[in-house]
Each structure stands twice: as structure tokens, then as C-alpha cells.
Design a protein around this motif. Structure first.
Motif, PDB file in Angstrom:
ATOM      1  N   LYS A 118      -2.737  42.692  23.015  1.00  0.00           N
ATOM      2  CA  LYS A 118      -1.817  43.493  23.834  1.00  0.00           C
ATOM      3  C   LYS A 118      -0.736  44.174  23.001  1.00  0.00           C
ATOM      4  O   LYS A 118      -0.454  45.373  23.184  1.00  0.00           O
ATOM      5  CB  LYS A 118      -1.183  42.592  24.897  1.00  0.00           C
ATOM      6  CG  LYS A 118      -0.233  43.298  25.833  1.00  0.00           C
ATOM      7  CD  LYS A 118       0.336  42.314  26.846  1.00  0.00           C
ATOM      8  CE  LYS A 118       1.334  42.988  27.776  1.00  0.00           C
ATOM      9  NZ  LYS A 118       1.912  42.014  28.747  1.00  0.00           N
ATOM     10  N   LEU A 121      -2.250  46.926  20.684  1.00  0.00           N
ATOM     11  CA  LEU A 121      -2.672  48.101  21.449  1.00  0.00           C
ATOM     12  C   LEU A 121      -1.463  48.944  21.852  1.00  0.00           C
ATOM     13  O   LEU A 121      -1.503  50.179  21.760  1.00  0.00           O
ATOM     14  CB  LEU A 121      -3.460  47.661  22.681  1.00  0.00           C
ATOM     15  CG  LEU A 121      -4.063  48.774  23.533  1.00  0.00           C
ATOM     16  CD1 LEU A 121      -4.977  49.673  22.709  1.00  0.00           C
ATOM     17  CD2 LEU A 121      -4.831  48.178  24.715  1.00  0.00           C
ATOM     18  N   GLU A 155     -12.194  52.925  27.401  1.00  0.00           N
ATOM     19  CA  GLU A 155     -10.911  53.582  27.601  1.00  0.00           C
ATOM     20  C   GLU A 155     -10.571  53.603  29.081  1.00  0.00           C
ATOM     21  O   GLU A 155     -11.445  53.437  29.945  1.00  0.00           O
ATOM     22  CB  GLU A 155     -10.918  55.002  27.038  1.00  0.00           C
ATOM     23  CG  GLU A 155     -11.966  55.902  27.633  1.00  0.00           C
ATOM     24  CD  GLU A 155     -11.954  57.288  26.994  1.00  0.00           C
ATOM     25  OE1 GLU A 155     -11.922  58.263  27.764  1.00  0.00           O
ATOM     26  OE2 GLU A 155     -11.979  57.380  25.749  1.00  0.00           O
ATOM     27  N   PRO A 160      -2.167  54.697  30.601  1.00  0.00           N
ATOM     28  CA  PRO A 160      -1.643  53.333  30.728  1.00  0.00           C
ATOM     29  C   PRO A 160      -0.249  53.369  31.361  1.00  0.00           C
ATOM     30  O   PRO A 160       0.406  54.411  31.387  1.00  0.00           O
ATOM     31  CB  PRO A 160      -1.563  52.851  29.267  1.00  0.00           C
ATOM     32  CG  PRO A 160      -2.325  53.829  28.460  1.00  0.00           C
ATOM     33  CD  PRO A 160      -2.318  55.116  29.203  1.00  0.00           C
ATOM     34  N   LYS A 176      -8.876  51.859  24.720  1.00  0.00           N
ATOM     35  CA  LYS A 176      -8.637  50.421  24.596  1.00  0.00           C
ATOM     36  C   LYS A 176      -9.310  49.853  23.346  1.00  0.00           C
ATOM     37  O   LYS A 176      -8.997  48.745  22.911  1.00  0.00           O
ATOM     38  CB  LYS A 176      -9.159  49.683  25.829  1.00  0.00           C
ATOM     39  CG  LYS A 176      -8.478  50.087  27.125  1.00  0.00           C
ATOM     40  CD  LYS A 176      -8.802  49.130  28.267  1.00  0.00           C
ATOM     41  CE  LYS A 176     -10.268  49.208  28.651  1.00  0.00           C
ATOM     42  NZ  LYS A 176     -10.577  48.318  29.807  1.00  0.00           N
ATOM     43  N   GLN A 177     -10.271  50.590  22.800  1.00  0.00           N
ATOM     44  CA  GLN A 177     -10.970  50.206  21.584  1.00  0.00           C
ATOM     45  C   GLN A 177     -11.033  51.419  20.667  1.00  0.00           C
ATOM     46  O   GLN A 177     -11.018  52.569  21.134  1.00  0.00           O
ATOM     47  CB  GLN A 177     -12.391  49.733  21.900  1.00  0.00           C
ATOM     48  CG  GLN A 177     -12.458  48.499  22.787  1.00  0.00           C
ATOM     49  CD  GLN A 177     -13.889  48.160  23.158  1.00  0.00           C
ATOM     50  OE1 GLN A 177     -14.665  49.012  23.564  1.00  0.00           O
ATOM     51  NE2 GLN A 177     -14.242  46.885  23.024  1.00  0.00           N
TER      52      GLN A 177
END
Length: 226
Positions: A118, A121, A155, A160, A176-177
């Protein structure tokens, strides 16, 4: 010294396992499995040694052939591939490498960030929000793209929380990756220069890793946090 490579025997065994994915067959062919697993491990070790000549790689992990079927609808007991991951030295270096050997032209290598925690990211997204020029220059470089192509990975469909959905960098912020993959056919895998190509491909990702490692070891003011 004989050439270290992933032999045709490895792929042939995995093909047979794919057609006979049950415990009785596997137990009857346990010695064949062990022989080919050892050959695969030798290949992964050689990749590790090659990586260690130009990067600080802590360890490498060869994944078990046994599948965890407890929470899966797929109850086949065995994987039909050999694979290994290679971790860079933390906390100063981030990212990792992955090699996946699977017959029928399903082999590939991957690199990047599979599952940032978390905090990492959020830090990456904040960097992209503040300035996306450097990351875009890296991933859009012609030599880089020739090897690794485009970003892959999960994603979000929208922004976000606490990020502007109309931000110019929202295509990056939604991710997200941060993964890159490169595919190989069976002839590639058993060729004498496969491991050299894998190593050269991993060298090519270094500008991305250098950038991400810098981001994840500094705050938004560029001050070290390690």
C-alpha cells in the motif's frame, strides 16, 4: 565446460505431465521428474549467476511443482511448468525478475512490480502525479520498448481515492501493477543463446529499476528515507 541450457528433455517431460496430471502417473515417473527438475534448477542457477555479475540479487527461489488446490476450482495436482524468481537487494534496490519455462510456446520472462504494498503504491502514484516525464521517457525509449513492449498488469477503472480522474498522468496513476513480459517459443528456450538473451533482456530493464528504486527510497522532496 558444457553449455548450461534448458534442454528439450525438460519440455518433453512437462508435455507428458500436462497429459497425465495425476498422482499415480507422477509417482511412477518421480525419477524422471527429479532429473528434469535438477536440469531446470541448473538453468535457473546459471541465470542467477549471470544476473549477479551486473546486479545485486539477494536470492533466487525455484517454485515447487505441486499446486495448492485448497481454494481453486482447478484440482489438478501439478503445475506444468518450471519457474523461478530472483529478488534484488532491499531496501536500496527494488524490483525482481521471473523466468517461466512451459512447453507449447508458453514460456516467458517477466520483471517489474507484481504486488506493490500500500505504501509503495501510493508513493509511486504520488511521483507520477508530480512528474511523469522521466518514467515516460524510460518506458517509451525505442531500445527499451523493442525488448519489453508496453506496461502490463492490473489497474483501476477510474482514479484512486484522492487523485484527480482528469489528471494528465491518470493512465499511470490508475495502475496497481507495473509489469513487463517477454514471450519465447520452444525453439528459443532450448537454444544455446536463450539464457544470454534472458540476461540481456534483464539488463535492458535497468533504467526502469533505477528510477523506481530511487522513487521508493526517497520522499517527494528527493530526500532519502532509508
Amino acid at each position: 565446460m558444457p553449455t548450461i541450457k534448458f534442454s528439450k528433455d525438460i519440455l518433453d517431460f512437462l508435455k507428458k505431465l500436462e497429459k497425465n496430471n495425476d498422482r499415480d502417473w507422477f509417482n511412477d515417473h518421480k525419477e524422471e521428474f527429479k532429473t528434469n527438475q535438477t536440469k531446470a534448477k541448473d538453468g535457473f542457477k546459471f541465470i542467477y549467476d549471470s544476473l549477479s555479475k551486473h546486479d545485486l540479487v539477494d536470492t533466487f527461489k525455484v517454485f515447487r511443482i505441486y499446486r495448492d488446490v485448497r481454494f481453486s476450482k482447478n484440482k489438478l495436482p501439478y503445475k506444468t511448468h518450471f519457474s523461478a524468481s530472483f529478488s534484488r537487494k532491499k531496501p536500496e534496490l527494488r524490483g525482481g525478475y521471473y523466468v517461466h519455462i512451459q512447453p507449447n510456446n508458453n514460456s516467458f520472462i517477466a520483471t517489474g512490480f507484481w504486488d506493490p504494498n500500500k505504501d509503495d503504491l501510493l508513493r509511486i502514484r504520488k511521483e507520477f502525479e508530480q512528474d511523469d516525464q522521466e518514467i515516460r521517457a524510460i518506458v517509451n525509449d525505442k531500445k527499451f520498448k523493442k525488448v519489453w513492449g508496453e506496461f502490463e498488469g492490473d489497474e483501476l477503472k477510474t482514479a484512486p481515492r484522492d487523485f484527480d480522474k482528469d489528471h494528465p498522468s491518470i493512465d499511470l496513476i490508475r495502475k496497481k501493477q507495473f509489469i513487463f513480459t517477454k514471450k519465447y517459443n520452444d525453439e528459443d528456450v532450448i537454444s544455446d543463446n536463450f539464457i544470454d538473451d534472458v540476461n540481456a533482456s534483464f539488463i535492458a530493464v535497468r533504467p526502469f529499476f533505477d528510477y523506481m528504486s530511487d522513487v521508493l527510497t526517497t520522499n517527494l522532496n528527493g530526500e532519502s528515507i532509508i
